[in-house]
Design a protein around this motif. Structure first.
Motif, mmCIF file in Angstrom:
data_model
loop_
_atom_site.group_PDB
_atom_site.id
_atom_site.type_symbol
_atom_site.label_atom_id
_atom_site.label_comp_id
_atom_site.label_asym_id
_atom_site.label_seq_id
_atom_site.Cartn_x
_atom_site.Cartn_y
_atom_site.Cartn_z
ATOM 1 N N GLN A 1 0.841 -1.216 0.000
ATOM 2 C CA GLN A 1 0.000 0.000 0.000
ATOM 3 C C GLN A 1 0.871 1.259 0.000
ATOM 4 O OE1 GLN A 1 -2.544 -0.524 3.457
ATOM 5 N NE2 GLN A 1 -4.259 0.217 2.245
ATOM 6 N N TYR B 1 1.050 4.117 -2.923
ATOM 7 C CA TYR B 1 0.701 5.511 -2.648
ATOM 8 C C TYR B 1 1.918 6.429 -2.825
ATOM 9 C CZ TYR B 1 -3.881 4.069 -0.914
ATOM 10 O OH TYR B 1 -5.148 3.558 -0.813
ATOM 11 N N SER C 1 2.396 6.974 -6.518
ATOM 12 C CA SER C 1 1.394 7.934 -6.975
ATOM 13 C C SER C 1 1.808 9.367 -6.622
ATOM 14 C CB SER C 1 0.061 7.560 -6.334
ATOM 15 O OG SER C 1 -0.814 8.619 -6.341
ATOM 16 N N LYS D 1 -7.486 -4.269 -0.160
ATOM 17 C CA LYS D 1 -6.765 -3.024 0.162
ATOM 18 C C LYS D 1 -5.711 -2.713 -0.902
ATOM 19 C CE LYS D 1 -7.621 -2.221 4.878
ATOM 20 N NZ LYS D 1 -7.203 -1.463 6.002
ATOM 21 N N ILE E 1 -7.443 -1.444 -4.027
ATOM 22 C CA ILE E 1 -7.877 -0.038 -3.870
ATOM 23 C C ILE E 1 -6.676 0.899 -4.079
ATOM 24 C CG2 ILE E 1 -8.718 1.683 -2.198
ATOM 25 C CD1 ILE E 1 -10.526 -0.610 -1.061
ATOM 26 N N ALA E 2 -5.550 0.542 -3.459
ATOM 27 C CA ALA E 2 -4.338 1.364 -3.598
ATOM 28 C C ALA E 2 -3.865 1.385 -5.051
ATOM 29 C CB ALA E 2 -3.242 0.821 -2.688
ATOM 30 N N THR F 1 -6.203 3.557 -7.142
ATOM 31 C CA THR F 1 -6.000 4.967 -6.772
ATOM 32 C C THR F 1 -4.747 5.504 -7.470
ATOM 33 O OG1 THR F 1 -6.974 4.485 -4.635
ATOM 34 C CG2 THR F 1 -5.787 6.562 -4.814
ATOM 35 N N THR F 2 -3.687 4.691 -7.457
ATOM 36 C CA THR F 2 -2.430 5.077 -8.117
ATOM 37 C C THR F 2 -2.639 5.232 -9.619
ATOM 38 O OG1 THR F 2 -1.282 3.800 -6.443
ATOM 39 C CG2 THR F 2 0.002 4.424 -8.355
ATOM 40 N N GLY G 1 -5.439 5.827 -11.173
ATOM 41 C CA GLY G 1 -6.293 6.998 -11.402
ATOM 42 C C GLY G 1 -5.517 8.297 -11.338
ATOM 43 N N SER G 2 -4.643 8.403 -10.328
ATOM 44 C CA SER G 2 -3.866 9.640 -10.186
ATOM 45 C C SER G 2 -2.879 9.800 -11.345
ATOM 46 C CB SER G 2 -3.143 9.671 -8.839
ATOM 47 O OG SER G 2 -2.134 8.718 -8.819
#
Lengths: 94, 148
Positions: free
Chosen positions: A70, A74, A77, B121, B124-125, B128-129, B131-132
Motif C-alpha cells: 500500500q 501511494y 502515486s 486493500k 484499492i491502492a 487509486t495510483t 487513477g492519479s
C-alpha cells in the motif's frame, strides 16, 4: 512518567509464551497510544516472534506485506503527481 | 428546586463516570492479547494468528443551569416566581478496525510466519495510483498541447 509520555506512548510488549517440544515462542506487539482529555486512540500491531530453541534465541520480525505494498503504491502515486506538477511548472516558465 | 438540581447533577456525574470508564477500557487494547489469538494446536502444529488493531474514541459532557429575573412589576407584586432552567447533555463516538497480518505456524520443523495479504486493500491502492497517474498524464498532455 512525564505528561508528554502519558499522552504519547510507543511501547513494545511481550505476550504469553507458547511451548511446543523444545521450542518456546513469545510473540511481541508494538502499540502506539495517544490520550487526550475524555478520549484516545490505540494502534496495536504485531512486531515479532522471539524463538528460543535449546537456549539459542532468535527474533523473527512479522512483516505486514499489505501495508508495505500500500505504501509503495501511494508513494509511487505521490512521486508521479509531484514530478508531473514540477514538469508543468517548468514548461510554463519556458 | 434544589432537589431537582441535585438529582440532575448526580445523574450527569454518573453518566460522565461511565463515559470515563469506557475510555479507560479502550486502552486495554494496547496489550499483546488484543493482537495475538489464543494458540490452537492440532496434529503436532500450533497456530497463532496476528492481527493489527486500531481503536479510537472520544466522549464529551456538559451541564448547566440558570435563572432569569421576572418582569419588574410582577416581581414587585410578588406574584411571579423566578424563571429558571437547567439541563445536561453528553455524547460520544468512536471506531475500531482490525485486520489479520500474519499466521504464526509452530511445528517440529521450526517457526514459520505466513503473511496474510489483503487483496482488497491492495486493489484499492492500485486503482487509486492508476487513477492519479491517468489524471496527471491528461493534465500534462493538455498543458503540452496549449504550449505548442
Amino acid at each position: 512518567m512525564t505528561r508528554q509520555e502519558e499522552r504519547f506512548k510507543w511501547q513494545t510488549m511481550s505476550g504469553e509464551t507458547t511451548i511446543q517440544g523444545d521450542l518456546a515462542v513469545t510473540p511481541q506487539s508494538r502499540a502506539l497510544t495517544i490520550r487526550w482529555p475524555n478520549g484516545g486512540w490505540v494502534w496495536n500491531r504485531p512486531a515479532a516472534v522471539l524463538v528460543d530453541q535449546g537456549g539459542e534465541q532468535r527474533r523473527i520480525p512479522i512483516v505486514d506485506v499489505t501495508r508495505i505494498v500500500q505504501l509503495m503504491l501511494y508513494g509511487l502515486s505521490l512521486v508521479f503527481v509531484l514530478s508531473g506538477l514540477y514538469m508543468m511548472i517548468q514548461k510554463r516558465r519556458e | 428546586m434544589n432537589e431537582e438540581f441535585d438529582k440532575l447533577a448526580s445523574a450527569a456525574m454518573e453518566g460522565q463516570e461511565r463515559g470515563f470508564e469506557l475510555v479507560e477500557k479502550l486502552f486495554t487494547v494496547a496489550r499483546p492479547g488484543a493482537v495475538f489469538s489464543e494458540p490452537v494446536s492440532a496434529a503436532g502444529r500450533t497456530i497463532i494468528t496476528a492481527s493489527e488493531v486500531n481503536v479510537g474514541m472520544g466522549v464529551g459532557f456538559g451541564f448547566g443551569g440558570g435563572s432569569a429575573s421576572p418582569e419588574d412589576e410582577a416581581a414587585e407584586e410578588g406574584e411571579v416566581e423566578m424563571d429558571s432552567g437547567m439541563g445536561s447533555g453528553g455524547g460520544g463516538g468512536g471506531g475500531a478496525s482490525g485486520r489479520p497480518v500474519a499466521v504464526i505456524d509452530i511445528s517440529e520443523d521450526g517457526v514459520q510466519i505466513e503473511p496474510v495479504v489483503d487483496a482488497t486493500k491492495i486493489a484499492i491502492a492500485f486503482f487509486t495510483t492508476l487513477g492519479s497517474m491517468f489524471f496527471m498524464l491528461t493534465k500534462m498532455r493538455k498543458a503540452a498541447s496549449r504550449g505548442s
